[in-house]
Design a protein around this motif. Structure first.
Motif, PDB file in Angstrom:
ATOM      1  N   TYR B  35      42.457   5.373  13.824  1.00  0.00           N
ATOM      2  CA  TYR B  35      41.604   6.440  14.333  1.00  0.00           C
ATOM      3  C   TYR B  35      42.468   7.464  15.056  1.00  0.00           C
ATOM      4  CZ  TYR B  35      37.575   3.204  13.999  1.00  0.00           C
ATOM      5  OH  TYR B  35      36.595   2.338  13.581  1.00  0.00           O
ATOM      6  N   ARG B  36      41.933   8.668  15.146  1.00  0.00           N
ATOM      7  CA  ARG B  36      42.479   9.646  16.065  1.00  0.00           C
ATOM      8  C   ARG B  36      41.384  10.050  17.049  1.00  0.00           C
ATOM      9  NH1 ARG B  36      44.328  15.224  13.488  1.00  0.00           N
ATOM     10  NH2 ARG B  36      44.055  15.870  15.645  1.00  0.00           N
ATOM     11  N   GLN B  37      41.812  10.330  18.293  1.00  0.00           N
ATOM     12  CA  GLN B  37      40.876  10.727  19.331  1.00  0.00           C
ATOM     13  C   GLN B  37      41.268  12.088  19.874  1.00  0.00           C
ATOM     14  OE1 GLN B  37      40.643   8.333  22.919  1.00  0.00           O
ATOM     15  NE2 GLN B  37      38.580   9.042  23.335  1.00  0.00           N
ATOM     16  N   ASP B  38      40.348  13.015  19.797  1.00  0.00           N
ATOM     17  CA  ASP B  38      40.546  14.370  20.315  1.00  0.00           C
ATOM     18  C   ASP B  38      39.369  14.720  21.203  1.00  0.00           C
ATOM     19  OD1 ASP B  38      41.354  14.527  17.047  1.00  0.00           O
ATOM     20  OD2 ASP B  38      42.885  15.139  18.491  1.00  0.00           O
ATOM     21  N   THR B  39      39.631  15.523  22.205  1.00  0.00           N
ATOM     22  CA  THR B  39      38.591  15.919  23.146  1.00  0.00           C
ATOM     23  C   THR B  39      37.416  16.530  22.404  1.00  0.00           C
ATOM     24  OG1 THR B  39      40.298  16.363  24.791  1.00  0.00           O
ATOM     25  CG2 THR B  39      38.117  17.286  25.201  1.00  0.00           C
ATOM     26  N   GLY B  40      36.216  16.039  22.736  1.00  0.00           N
ATOM     27  CA  GLY B  40      35.002  16.581  22.134  1.00  0.00           C
ATOM     28  C   GLY B  40      34.614  15.961  20.813  1.00  0.00           C
ATOM     29  N   HIS B  41      35.494  15.108  20.261  1.00  0.00           N
ATOM     30  CA  HIS B  41      35.195  14.525  18.946  1.00  0.00           C
ATOM     31  C   HIS B  41      35.034  13.010  18.983  1.00  0.00           C
ATOM     32  CE1 HIS B  41      35.599  18.008  16.310  1.00  0.00           C
ATOM     33  NE2 HIS B  41      36.562  18.415  17.117  1.00  0.00           N
ATOM     34  N   GLY B  42      35.248  12.369  20.105  1.00  0.00           N
ATOM     35  CA  GLY B  42      35.229  10.914  20.069  1.00  0.00           C
ATOM     36  C   GLY B  42      36.365  10.420  19.203  1.00  0.00           C
TER      37      GLY B  42
END
Lengths: 111, 110
Positions: B35-42
């Motif tokens: 997974y990747r986690q970015d602000t605003g996207h979960g």
């Protein structure tokens, strides 16, 4: 596309109080998982539900697959409950074990 | 001890660089995920696998390759890294249902 909508996006609680987080699903969901991410970034699995409710200490989660939502109740909030809570859904339209995450609820518990 | 480990924990590379992120699990789980986690996207699923040699495409696969060499090891490859791939990357494993996550790798592409 399939979406998981979490609310609220942010929440502040005083120690000892209680509240509920909610996830709404736009399509039929097989199961839901709840996670907490702490300040170090670690993700902890709190609950897996395919139906009904589960309880663990001060946390309780419910999943209503017919009404397309899940809730996470936090009772008697403590400082260590602070973090970001994510729900993740295994959509019926998706592959087995493939999760779609909500954007998260940032919880701050204050003294 | 930790059942899902990731390396490196932090990585800085330049645009066009070649990066490999590693994940190892000792849970004897069949499924592994990136997974990747970015602000605003979960968290968003990049690739996943249900066993050695198997690879399934996730929701945001563009620019990423993955390889599952053994039941324990799952690798994520960025062959021409771009600044848009700057993110926090998580690996997870599961047997049937509950997913268990590694500590994450913070990748910065300059």
């Amino acid at each position: 596309g399939d979406q998981v909508e979490q609310s609220p996006s942010a929440l502040s609680l005083h120690e000892g109080t209680s509240s509920a987080l909610r996830c709404n699903f736009t399509t039929t969901t097989r199961s839901v998982q709840w996670f907490r991410q702490n300040s170090r970034g670690s993700l902890i699995n709190l609950f897996y539900l395919a139906s009904g409710t589960k309880e663990n200490g001060r946390l309780k989660s419910a999943f209503d697959s017919k009404e397309l939502y899940s809730t996470l109740h936090i009772r008697d909030a403590q400082l260590e409950d602070s973090g970001t809570y994510f729900c993740a859904a295994e959509m019926l339209s998706g592959s087995f074990n493939k999760l779609t995450f909500g954007a998260g609820t940032r919880l701050a518990v204050c003294p | 001890e930790a059942a899902v480990t990731q390396s490196p924990r932090n990585k800085v590379t330049v645009t066009g660089g070649n990066v490999t992120l590693s994940c190892r699990q000792t849970n004897s789980h069949n499924y592994m995920y990136w997974y990747r986690q970015d602000t605003g996207h979960g968290l968003r699923l990049i690739h996943y696998s249900y066993g050695a040699g198997n690879l399934q495409i996730g929701d945001v696969p563009d620019g990423y390759k993955a390889t599952r060499t053994t039941q324990e090891d799952f690798f994520l490859l960025l062959e021409l890294a771009s600044p848009s791939q700057t993110s926090l990357y998580f690996c997870a494993s599961s047997h049937f249902y509950e997913q268990y996550f590694g500590p994450g790798t913070r990748l910065t592409v300059l």
